[in-house]
Design a protein around this motif. Sequence first.
Motif, PDB file in Angstrom:
ATOM      1  N   PHE A   1      12.409 -11.000  -3.636  1.00 25.20           N
ATOM      2  CA  PHE A   1      11.368 -10.199  -2.994  1.00 25.20           C
ATOM      3  C   PHE A   1      11.890  -8.834  -2.568  1.00 25.20           C
ATOM      4  CE2 PHE A   1       9.598 -14.495  -2.454  1.00 25.20           C
ATOM      5  CZ  PHE A   1       8.336 -14.277  -2.980  1.00 25.20           C
ATOM      6  N   ALA A   2      13.188  -8.712  -2.328  1.00 24.60           N
ATOM      7  CA  ALA A   2      13.762  -7.401  -2.012  1.00 24.60           C
ATOM      8  C   ALA A   2      13.630  -6.470  -3.205  1.00 24.60           C
ATOM      9  CB  ALA A   2      15.222  -7.551  -1.596  1.00 24.60           C
ATOM     10  N   GLY A   3      13.911  -6.997  -4.404  1.00 22.36           N
ATOM     11  CA  GLY A   3      13.747  -6.194  -5.608  1.00 22.36           C
ATOM     12  C   GLY A   3      12.295  -5.819  -5.842  1.00 22.36           C
ATOM     13  N   TYR A   4      11.398  -6.762  -5.568  1.00 28.08           N
ATOM     14  CA  TYR A   4       9.969  -6.487  -5.690  1.00 28.08           C
ATOM     15  C   TYR A   4       9.548  -5.380  -4.727  1.00 28.08           C
ATOM     16  CZ  TYR A   4       4.900  -7.383  -5.390  1.00 28.08           C
ATOM     17  OH  TYR A   4       3.532  -7.259  -5.374  1.00 28.08           O
ATOM     18  N   ALA A   5      10.003  -5.458  -3.481  1.00 23.86           N
ATOM     19  CA  ALA A   5       9.650  -4.447  -2.483  1.00 23.86           C
ATOM     20  C   ALA A   5      10.154  -3.067  -2.882  1.00 23.86           C
ATOM     21  CB  ALA A   5      10.207  -4.843  -1.118  1.00 23.86           C
ATOM     22  N   GLY A   6      11.296  -3.027  -3.572  1.00 27.19           N
ATOM     23  CA  GLY A   6      11.868  -1.744  -3.962  1.00 27.19           C
ATOM     24  C   GLY A   6      10.988  -0.919  -4.873  1.00 27.19           C
ATOM     25  N   HIS A   7      10.038  -1.547  -5.551  1.00 24.80           N
ATOM     26  CA  HIS A   7       9.132  -0.797  -6.419  1.00 24.80           C
ATOM     27  C   HIS A   7       8.162   0.072  -5.621  1.00 24.80           C
ATOM     28  CE1 HIS A   7      10.529  -3.905  -9.229  1.00 24.80           C
ATOM     29  NE2 HIS A   7      10.094  -3.159 -10.213  1.00 24.80           N
ATOM     30  N   PHE A   8       7.937  -0.231  -4.353  1.00 20.41           N
ATOM     31  CA  PHE A   8       6.855   0.393  -3.597  1.00 20.41           C
ATOM     32  C   PHE A   8       7.243   1.719  -2.960  1.00 20.41           C
ATOM     33  CE2 PHE A   8       5.510  -3.850  -4.353  1.00 20.41           C
ATOM     34  CZ  PHE A   8       4.123  -3.793  -4.410  1.00 20.41           C
ATOM     35  N   TYR A   9       8.439   2.231  -3.289  1.00 16.43           N
ATOM     36  CA  TYR A   9       8.785   3.591  -2.903  1.00 16.43           C
ATOM     37  C   TYR A   9       8.055   4.609  -3.776  1.00 16.43           C
ATOM     38  CZ  TYR A   9      12.651   1.731  -0.095  1.00 16.43           C
ATOM     39  OH  TYR A   9      13.397   1.062   0.846  1.00 16.43           O
ATOM     40  N   GLN A  10       7.511   4.192  -4.895  1.00 19.15           N
ATOM     41  CA  GLN A  10       6.863   5.084  -5.846  1.00 19.15           C
ATOM     42  C   GLN A  10       5.399   5.311  -5.477  1.00 19.15           C
ATOM     43  OE1 GLN A  10       8.506   3.834 -10.038  1.00 19.15           O
ATOM     44  NE2 GLN A  10       8.200   1.971  -8.857  1.00 19.15           N
ATOM     45  N   ASP A  11       4.801   6.355  -6.061  1.00 19.02           N
ATOM     46  CA  ASP A  11       3.369   6.522  -5.871  1.00 19.02           C
ATOM     47  C   ASP A  11       2.641   5.434  -6.652  1.00 19.02           C
ATOM     48  OD1 ASP A  11       2.834   7.317  -8.618  1.00 19.02           O
ATOM     49  OD2 ASP A  11       3.464   9.347  -8.129  1.00 19.02           O
ATOM     50  N   ASN A  12       1.344   5.303  -6.413  1.00 19.66           N
ATOM     51  CA  ASN A  12       0.597   4.162  -6.947  1.00 19.66           C
ATOM     52  C   ASN A  12       0.641   4.089  -8.468  1.00 19.66           C
ATOM     53  OD1 ASN A  12      -0.211   2.993  -4.522  1.00 19.66           O
ATOM     54  ND2 ASN A  12      -2.002   4.317  -4.351  1.00 19.66           N
ATOM     55  N   TYR A  13       0.527   5.219  -9.139  1.00 23.09           N
ATOM     56  CA  TYR A  13       0.505   5.202 -10.602  1.00 23.09           C
ATOM     57  C   TYR A  13       1.860   4.745 -11.153  1.00 23.09           C
ATOM     58  CZ  TYR A  13      -0.223   6.597 -15.432  1.00 23.09           C
ATOM     59  OH  TYR A  13      -0.338   6.597 -16.810  1.00 23.09           O
ATOM     60  N   GLN A  14       2.943   5.317 -10.613  1.00 17.92           N
ATOM     61  CA  GLN A  14       4.275   4.904 -11.056  1.00 17.92           C
ATOM     62  C   GLN A  14       4.551   3.448 -10.687  1.00 17.92           C
ATOM     63  OE1 GLN A  14       6.426   7.983  -8.956  1.00 17.92           O
ATOM     64  NE2 GLN A  14       6.838   9.091 -10.849  1.00 17.92           N
ATOM     65  N   LEU A  15       4.053   3.032  -9.539  1.00 15.27           N
ATOM     66  CA  LEU A  15       4.229   1.645  -9.100  1.00 15.27           C
ATOM     67  C   LEU A  15       3.646   0.672 -10.111  1.00 15.27           C
ATOM     68  CD1 LEU A  15       4.746  -0.623  -6.991  1.00 15.27           C
ATOM     69  CD2 LEU A  15       2.483  -0.073  -6.056  1.00 15.27           C
ATOM     70  N   ILE A  16       2.410   0.899 -10.513  1.00 19.56           N
ATOM     71  CA  ILE A  16       1.755  -0.017 -11.451  1.00 19.56           C
ATOM     72  C   ILE A  16       2.478  -0.004 -12.792  1.00 19.56           C
ATOM     73  CG2 ILE A  16      -0.381  -0.526 -12.681  1.00 19.56           C
ATOM     74  CD1 ILE A  16      -0.317  -1.173  -9.646  1.00 19.56           C
ATOM     75  N   GLN A  17       2.893   1.164 -13.253  1.00 20.00           N
ATOM     76  CA  GLN A  17       3.628   1.243 -14.520  1.00 20.00           C
ATOM     77  C   GLN A  17       4.929   0.434 -14.454  1.00 20.00           C
ATOM     78  OE1 GLN A  17       3.977   5.548 -15.242  1.00 20.00           O
ATOM     79  NE2 GLN A  17       2.669   5.260 -17.025  1.00 20.00           N
ATOM     80  N   SER A  18       5.673   0.590 -13.360  1.00 21.55           N
ATOM     81  CA  SER A  18       6.964  -0.094 -13.270  1.00 21.55           C
ATOM     82  C   SER A  18       6.787  -1.599 -13.102  1.00 21.55           C
ATOM     83  CB  SER A  18       7.789   0.477 -12.118  1.00 21.55           C
ATOM     84  OG  SER A  18       7.201   0.190 -10.869  1.00 21.55           O
ATOM     85  N   LEU A  19       5.773  -2.033 -12.351  1.00 21.91           N
ATOM     86  CA  LEU A  19       5.522  -3.464 -12.204  1.00 21.91           C
ATOM     87  C   LEU A  19       5.112  -4.088 -13.534  1.00 21.91           C
ATOM     88  CD1 LEU A  19       3.609  -3.632  -8.797  1.00 21.91           C
ATOM     89  CD2 LEU A  19       5.966  -4.328  -9.247  1.00 21.91           C
ATOM     90  N   ASN A  20       4.260  -3.382 -14.268  1.00 22.47           N
ATOM     91  CA  ASN A  20       3.853  -3.886 -15.581  1.00 22.47           C
ATOM     92  C   ASN A  20       5.054  -4.045 -16.499  1.00 22.47           C
ATOM     93  OD1 ASN A  20       1.109  -4.165 -15.071  1.00 22.47           O
ATOM     94  ND2 ASN A  20       0.590  -2.119 -15.832  1.00 22.47           N
ATOM     95  N   TYR A  21       5.960  -3.080 -16.467  1.00 22.08           N
ATOM     96  CA  TYR A  21       7.120  -3.110 -17.358  1.00 22.08           C
ATOM     97  C   TYR A  21       8.137  -4.166 -16.917  1.00 22.08           C
ATOM     98  CZ  TYR A  21      11.255  -1.554 -19.918  1.00 22.08           C
ATOM     99  OH  TYR A  21      12.371  -1.508 -20.727  1.00 22.08           O
ATOM    100  N   ASP A  22       8.478  -4.173 -15.624  1.00 29.11           N
ATOM    101  CA  ASP A  22       9.552  -5.047 -15.147  1.00 29.11           C
ATOM    102  C   ASP A  22       9.163  -6.516 -15.095  1.00 29.11           C
ATOM    103  OD1 ASP A  22      11.159  -2.853 -14.891  1.00 29.11           O
ATOM    104  OD2 ASP A  22      10.898  -2.645 -12.725  1.00 29.11           O
ATOM    105  N   TYR A  23       7.855  -6.786 -14.894  1.00 30.63           N
ATOM    106  CA  TYR A  23       7.423  -8.172 -14.755  1.00 30.63           C
ATOM    107  C   TYR A  23       6.470  -8.624 -15.864  1.00 30.63           C
ATOM    108  CZ  TYR A  23       9.402  -7.721 -10.062  1.00 30.63           C
ATOM    109  OH  TYR A  23      10.245  -7.517  -9.002  1.00 30.63           O
ATOM    110  N   SER A  24       6.385  -7.812 -16.909  1.00 33.99           N
ATOM    111  CA  SER A  24       5.529  -8.147 -18.069  1.00 33.99           C
ATOM    112  C   SER A  24       4.095  -8.446 -17.631  1.00 33.99           C
ATOM    113  CB  SER A  24       6.109  -9.345 -18.832  1.00 33.99           C
ATOM    114  OG  SER A  24       7.399  -9.060 -19.308  1.00 33.99           O
ATOM    115  N   LEU A  25       3.553  -7.580 -16.789  1.00 34.09           N
ATOM    116  CA  LEU A  25       2.185  -7.726 -16.298  1.00 34.09           C
ATOM    117  C   LEU A  25       1.258  -6.815 -17.082  1.00 34.09           C
ATOM    118  CD1 LEU A  25       2.944  -7.707 -12.455  1.00 34.09           C
ATOM    119  CD2 LEU A  25       2.640  -9.696 -13.941  1.00 34.09           C
TER     120      LEU A  25
END
Length: 319
Positions: free
Chosen positions: A123-147
């Motif tokens: 969950f620490a790694g998951y939380a680390g994604h939220f330093y980004q703005d919303n658009y970058q956040l969604i892109q990185s979550l989709n890529y890192d977690y195959s969403l």
Amino acid sequence: MFTTAATLFLKRIAAAFSSDKQKKIKFLMVIGSLVVGLILLFLMPIAVYQSFGYMESPDVNVHFDDAAFLSQLTPEQQTEISAVEADGQAIADAMAAAGLREQTIKAQLIYMSYFKDSRISDFAGYAGHFYQDNYQLIQSLNYDYSLDIDYDEFINTYIFVMNSTINEYMFTDRYSKNSDDLAAWCRNAVVSGWGFDDYCIGERTGENNLRCTSNNGLITGYLRYNADSKIFTDDHICLYYTEQGDIDTMPDIQGVGVFNDSDFGVYVGGGEVVFSSAIGGCVQQPLDYGNWTNWCTFDAVSYPQEVWDRVDELNNGHL
């Protein structure tokens, strides 16, 4: 129109329940407290209840005993609820550790909605994604977690969820009125899509039952909101402030006020001001739109010493 992210979350939990309508109603009443700080689901519109196959809104004034309700569930159902609660708390803890408490509901909503096929342990790694703005956040979550999160759908759902409640995670101190939390209150009003209404201070109102506030009400709403009881009180009905100087002498401290001939705003850091605009019809965040001329402190708000040092400099003619 209500989008599908929250419905995905609901279906994930609803799958653990039988077709008993009374249990579904009770579930809607208690799930907001079970999933730590996520959603007060009983405030959601009819589209959400449709995902449960139940068309009538439950009576939210009826009191249900959470412990008694849980005791009626099968061990498997209790396990599912416990897992959701544990994950919600783990996310809240990770976001706090990352210095991102204000975004806790966002992180919980995404996880509960889109990680339906698998749980994560980092969950620490998951939380680390939220330093980004919303658009970058969604892109990185989709890529890192195959969403496959649709950005527009997420934003619409997130604004709706944030508008449905007051974000309990934004307060650094629920028992005092301080400049940091005033700034957080104002940023939250922008994120939550608050509209303008001359007679509101942050309540849900109107045909769409959305949160609205007047210009002064953006500040008095914070002063009147009791974060412990989660209600607006009758205190601080009027806005009292002290003019401190010209806008070019304002310290870079979030939570100080700005004003001109007709409007007040709150400085939220990073060169930005939040204010509720009758012209724009909503709470918004540009610095130059209001043509601010002076800065002030609000009498009921506590400020750090740097603000009073600036006031002393101004009073002694050192600026």
